[in-house]
Design an enzyme around this catalytic site. Sequence first.
Site, mmCIF file in Angstrom:
data_model
loop_
_atom_site.group_PDB
_atom_site.id
_atom_site.type_symbol
_atom_site.label_atom_id
_atom_site.label_comp_id
_atom_site.label_asym_id
_atom_site.label_seq_id
_atom_site.Cartn_x
_atom_site.Cartn_y
_atom_site.Cartn_z
ATOM 1 N N GLY A 48 0.765 -1.248 0.000
ATOM 2 C CA GLY A 48 0.000 0.000 0.000
ATOM 3 C C GLY A 48 0.793 1.292 0.000
ATOM 4 O O GLY A 48 0.345 2.289 -0.555
ATOM 5 N N GLU A 103 4.178 4.192 5.914
ATOM 6 C CA GLU A 103 2.954 3.376 5.884
ATOM 7 C C GLU A 103 1.853 4.142 5.153
ATOM 8 O O GLU A 103 1.833 5.379 5.159
ATOM 9 C CB GLU A 103 2.565 3.047 7.338
ATOM 10 N N ASP A 104 0.960 3.390 4.506
ATOM 11 C CA ASP A 104 -0.146 4.066 3.805
ATOM 12 C C ASP A 104 -1.225 4.526 4.786
ATOM 13 O O ASP A 104 -1.718 5.644 4.701
ATOM 14 C CB ASP A 104 -0.756 3.150 2.724
ATOM 15 N N ASP A 107 -4.952 1.875 10.665
ATOM 16 C CA ASP A 107 -6.384 1.639 10.816
ATOM 17 C C ASP A 107 -6.614 1.052 12.212
ATOM 18 O O ASP A 107 -6.764 1.791 13.171
ATOM 19 C CB ASP A 107 -6.789 0.694 9.673
ATOM 20 N N GLY A 109 -4.291 -0.455 13.835
ATOM 21 C CA GLY A 109 -3.004 -0.326 14.518
ATOM 22 C C GLY A 109 -2.316 -1.659 14.725
ATOM 23 O O GLY A 109 -1.188 -1.716 15.216
ATOM 24 N N THR A 111 -1.026 -3.845 12.581
ATOM 25 C CA THR A 111 0.193 -4.049 11.792
ATOM 26 C C THR A 111 1.389 -3.394 12.481
ATOM 27 O O THR A 111 2.427 -4.028 12.689
ATOM 28 C CB THR A 111 0.024 -3.467 10.368
ATOM 29 N N ASP A 163 -5.822 -0.147 -1.971
ATOM 30 C CA ASP A 163 -6.649 -0.950 -2.876
ATOM 31 C C ASP A 163 -7.933 -1.442 -2.248
ATOM 32 O O ASP A 163 -8.072 -1.496 -1.019
ATOM 33 C CB ASP A 163 -5.861 -2.181 -3.323
ATOM 34 N N ARG A 169 -5.091 0.962 -6.738
ATOM 35 C CA ARG A 169 -3.790 1.469 -6.273
ATOM 36 C C ARG A 169 -3.219 2.549 -7.198
ATOM 37 O O ARG A 169 -2.470 3.407 -6.752
ATOM 38 C CB ARG A 169 -2.773 0.320 -6.189
#
Length: 179
Positions: A48, A103-104, A107, A109, A111, A163, A169
């Site tokens: 991402g 990071e993209d 959300d 958290g 990850t 995506d 993307r």
Amino acid sequence: MSTIQLHDLQFEPFLSDATIQNRVAELGATLTASHAQLQPVFMVMLKGAFVFATDLVRYFQGDAEVSFVRTRSYQGTNTTHQVELLLAPTTEEVHGRHIILVEDIVDSGNTMASFLPQLQAQSPASITLVSLLFKPDMLEQKVNIDHVGFVIPPKFVVGYGLDYNGLGRNLKAIFQLKE
Ligand code: IMP
Ligand code: MG
């Protein structure tokens, strides 16, 4: 910009190409001020963050290196989200280095809550987390984000690297799910 369709869902314009570029330029300038003399490693969270990272590194003025990491989050049989490292950073990319983690979106958290301790264990000189987007209402784990591009409402978004089931993307702007 108008409404677009990806698979079965419709998305409407949310952040324009120009709005994103202006903010990424600001983030690049901020990182230049803090890291120009540190020869940082921009560590890109695939897939991402690849679009955001290509712009961000070009707004950074100073020597820098780039590395790529890929994680996959999946939900186990209990409620704890596990994060799998599909492509891990090498020791040379991390040990003693100033890492700018790109990071993209943060959300839940999960990850970052899983990956940051793993990165810390490889003894970097410092870690600076930069996320283009942040959905604070979705946060399940506490994550310290050093720089956020845009704080956004808890709606699903696509474009500029993000995506929906593999599509979207390559869109220059960011779109949000139409309800
Ligand atoms: P986390 O929930 O903070 O662990 O985020 C996991 C990953 O889910 C992010 O890095 C994104 O790749 C993806 N993600 C979260 N929210 C969205 C969204 O609104 N659109 C597209 N991908 C998302
Ligand atoms: Mg991601």
